[in-house]
Design a protein around this motif. Structure first.
Motif, PDB file in Angstrom:
ATOM      1  N   ARG A  79       0.865  -1.180   0.000  1.00  0.00           N
ATOM      2  CA  ARG A  79       0.000   0.000   0.000  1.00  0.00           C
ATOM      3  C   ARG A  79       0.900   1.229   0.000  1.00  0.00           C
ATOM      4  N   PHE A  80       0.699   2.112  -0.968  1.00  0.00           N
ATOM      5  CA  PHE A  80       1.479   3.339  -1.115  1.00  0.00           C
ATOM      6  C   PHE A  80       0.531   4.514  -0.921  1.00  0.00           C
ATOM      7  N   VAL A  81       0.778   5.311   0.118  1.00  0.00           N
ATOM      8  CA  VAL A  81      -0.054   6.474   0.425  1.00  0.00           C
ATOM      9  C   VAL A  81       0.863   7.685   0.481  1.00  0.00           C
ATOM     10  N   THR A  82       0.441   8.769  -0.163  1.00  0.00           N
ATOM     11  CA  THR A  82       1.285   9.961  -0.173  1.00  0.00           C
ATOM     12  C   THR A  82       0.457  11.226  -0.011  1.00  0.00           C
ATOM     13  N   PHE A  83       1.065  12.194   0.649  1.00  0.00           N
ATOM     14  CA  PHE A  83       0.436  13.494   0.875  1.00  0.00           C
ATOM     15  C   PHE A  83       1.516  14.547   0.717  1.00  0.00           C
ATOM     16  N   PRO A 104      -7.344  15.108  -0.039  1.00  0.00           N
ATOM     17  CA  PRO A 104      -6.871  14.035   0.846  1.00  0.00           C
ATOM     18  C   PRO A 104      -5.620  13.365   0.284  1.00  0.00           C
ATOM     19  N   PRO A 105      -4.954  12.540   1.094  1.00  0.00           N
ATOM     20  CA  PRO A 105      -3.822  11.759   0.587  1.00  0.00           C
ATOM     21  C   PRO A 105      -4.263  10.861  -0.565  1.00  0.00           C
ATOM     22  N   ILE A 106      -3.316  10.528  -1.410  1.00  0.00           N
ATOM     23  CA  ILE A 106      -3.553   9.611  -2.523  1.00  0.00           C
ATOM     24  C   ILE A 106      -3.024   8.240  -2.119  1.00  0.00           C
ATOM     25  N   SER A 107      -3.792   7.193  -2.401  1.00  0.00           N
ATOM     26  CA  SER A 107      -3.315   5.845  -2.087  1.00  0.00           C
ATOM     27  C   SER A 107      -3.527   4.925  -3.285  1.00  0.00           C
ATOM     28  N   ALA A 108      -2.641   3.943  -3.375  1.00  0.00           N
ATOM     29  CA  ALA A 108      -2.734   2.972  -4.465  1.00  0.00           C
ATOM     30  C   ALA A 108      -1.985   1.711  -4.073  1.00  0.00           C
ATOM     31  N   PRO A 111       2.370  -3.484  -6.868  1.00  0.00           N
ATOM     32  CA  PRO A 111       3.024  -4.793  -6.792  1.00  0.00           C
ATOM     33  C   PRO A 111       4.519  -4.579  -6.542  1.00  0.00           C
ATOM     34  N   ALA A 112       5.072  -5.305  -5.567  1.00  0.00           N
ATOM     35  CA  ALA A 112       6.454  -5.052  -5.166  1.00  0.00           C
ATOM     36  C   ALA A 112       7.331  -6.288  -5.330  1.00  0.00           C
ATOM     37  N   SER A 113       8.594  -6.012  -5.617  1.00  0.00           N
ATOM     38  CA  SER A 113       9.649  -7.021  -5.709  1.00  0.00           C
ATOM     39  C   SER A 113      10.954  -6.312  -5.354  1.00  0.00           C
ATOM     40  N   PRO A 114      12.067  -7.037  -5.291  1.00  0.00           N
ATOM     41  CA  PRO A 114      13.335  -6.357  -4.989  1.00  0.00           C
ATOM     42  C   PRO A 114      13.704  -5.277  -5.996  1.00  0.00           C
ATOM     43  N   GLN A 115      13.183  -5.360  -7.215  1.00  0.00           N
ATOM     44  CA  GLN A 115      13.529  -4.377  -8.244  1.00  0.00           C
ATOM     45  C   GLN A 115      12.573  -3.181  -8.282  1.00  0.00           C
ATOM     46  N   THR A 116      11.525  -3.200  -7.484  1.00  0.00           N
ATOM     47  CA  THR A 116      10.530  -2.131  -7.543  1.00  0.00           C
ATOM     48  C   THR A 116      11.127  -0.799  -7.091  1.00  0.00           C
ATOM     49  N   ALA A 117      10.892   0.228  -7.901  1.00  0.00           N
ATOM     50  CA  ALA A 117      11.289   1.593  -7.552  1.00  0.00           C
ATOM     51  C   ALA A 117      10.021   2.370  -7.209  1.00  0.00           C
ATOM     52  N   PHE A 118      10.078   3.119  -6.136  1.00  0.00           N
ATOM     53  CA  PHE A 118       8.962   3.944  -5.690  1.00  0.00           C
ATOM     54  C   PHE A 118       9.333   5.407  -5.896  1.00  0.00           C
ATOM     55  N   THR A 119       8.435   6.180  -6.477  1.00  0.00           N
ATOM     56  CA  THR A 119       8.687   7.602  -6.679  1.00  0.00           C
ATOM     57  C   THR A 119       7.931   8.398  -5.635  1.00  0.00           C
ATOM     58  N   LEU A 120       8.684   9.146  -4.844  1.00  0.00           N
ATOM     59  CA  LEU A 120       8.118  10.005  -3.808  1.00  0.00           C
ATOM     60  C   LEU A 120       7.928  11.396  -4.399  1.00  0.00           C
ATOM     61  N   PRO A 121       6.696  11.917  -4.412  1.00  0.00           N
ATOM     62  CA  PRO A 121       6.479  13.256  -4.967  1.00  0.00           C
ATOM     63  C   PRO A 121       7.283  14.312  -4.208  1.00  0.00           C
ATOM     64  N   LYS A 122       7.536  15.420  -4.870  1.00  0.00           N
ATOM     65  CA  LYS A 122       8.266  16.520  -4.219  1.00  0.00           C
ATOM     66  C   LYS A 122       7.513  16.960  -2.957  1.00  0.00           C
ATOM     67  N   ALA A 123       8.256  17.388  -1.950  1.00  0.00           N
ATOM     68  CA  ALA A 123       7.692  17.930  -0.703  1.00  0.00           C
ATOM     69  C   ALA A 123       6.537  17.077  -0.199  1.00  0.00           C
ATOM     70  N   SER A 124       6.833  15.806   0.114  1.00  0.00           N
ATOM     71  CA  SER A 124       5.753  14.891   0.480  1.00  0.00           C
ATOM     72  C   SER A 124       6.111  14.017   1.673  1.00  0.00           C
ATOM     73  N   VAL A 125       5.053  13.486   2.294  1.00  0.00           N
ATOM     74  CA  VAL A 125       5.152  12.429   3.286  1.00  0.00           C
ATOM     75  C   VAL A 125       4.456  11.227   2.673  1.00  0.00           C
ATOM     76  N   SER A 126       5.153  10.092   2.631  1.00  0.00           N
ATOM     77  CA  SER A 126       4.588   8.886   2.032  1.00  0.00           C
ATOM     78  C   SER A 126       4.728   7.720   2.993  1.00  0.00           C
ATOM     79  N   VAL A 127       3.793   6.781   2.893  1.00  0.00           N
ATOM     80  CA  VAL A 127       3.835   5.556   3.674  1.00  0.00           C
ATOM     81  C   VAL A 127       3.804   4.380   2.710  1.00  0.00           C
ATOM     82  N   LEU A 128       4.740   3.457   2.916  1.00  0.00           N
ATOM     83  CA  LEU A 128       4.744   2.182   2.205  1.00  0.00           C
ATOM     84  C   LEU A 128       4.514   1.098   3.244  1.00  0.00           C
TER      85      LEU A 128
END
Length: 136
Positions: A79-83, A104-108, A111-128
């Motif tokens: 679960r990826f949630v960002t604000f 509100p925060p965006i969530s989506a 699918p994750a694996s060792p190769q998964t890259a997550f992009t954190l938006p500028k000036a944000s707090v995110s939860v994985l």
């Protein structure tokens, strides 16, 4: 986001673990800070703060077993949630001050694996948040 996404509110003992990021600017300042916990439901949860006000940051996540130095990663759905600034900006205008936008925060699910890259938006707090296999 902290009480509803990162931790499991009123659910029991959470175990906090050290975590860090090697994302730095050209002057050596850390741009992404990380806070990790193991929740009572068995999910690992990372709160990540992208302190870069101008740029998104792309990261990969690795968990290291401190005993044997083996690495593990999120597995399955995360679960990826960002604000961030795309959801909320305060307009300072005296008595007429207001947020714009005020979303509100965006969530989506991701699918994750060792190769998964997550992009954190500028000036944000995110939860994985998700399961980590092979971590003792």
């Amino acid at each position: 986001m902290i009480n509803l996404e990162w931790v499991q509110h009123r659910a029991g003992v959470h175990r906090m673990f050290p975590s860090w990021s090697d994302v730095k600017d050209e002057e050596g300042n850390v741009l992404v800070t990380s806070y990790s916990i193991l929740r009572p439901d068995g999910n690992w949860s990372l709160m990540l703060v992208n302190r870069d006000e101008n740029n998104p940051q792309t990261i990969r996540i690795a968990f290291e077993d401190s005993g044997n130095k083996d690495e593990a990663s999120f597995s399955g759905e995360v679960r990826f949630v960002t604000f961030g600034s795309e959801q909320y900006v305060w307009i300072n205008d005296g008595a007429n001050s207001r947020p714009n936008p005020d979303n509100p925060p965006i969530s989506a699910p991701v699918p994750a694996s060792p190769q998964t890259a997550f992009t954190l938006p500028k000036a944000s707090v995110s939860v994985l948040r998700g399961k980590v296999v092979d971590l003792k």
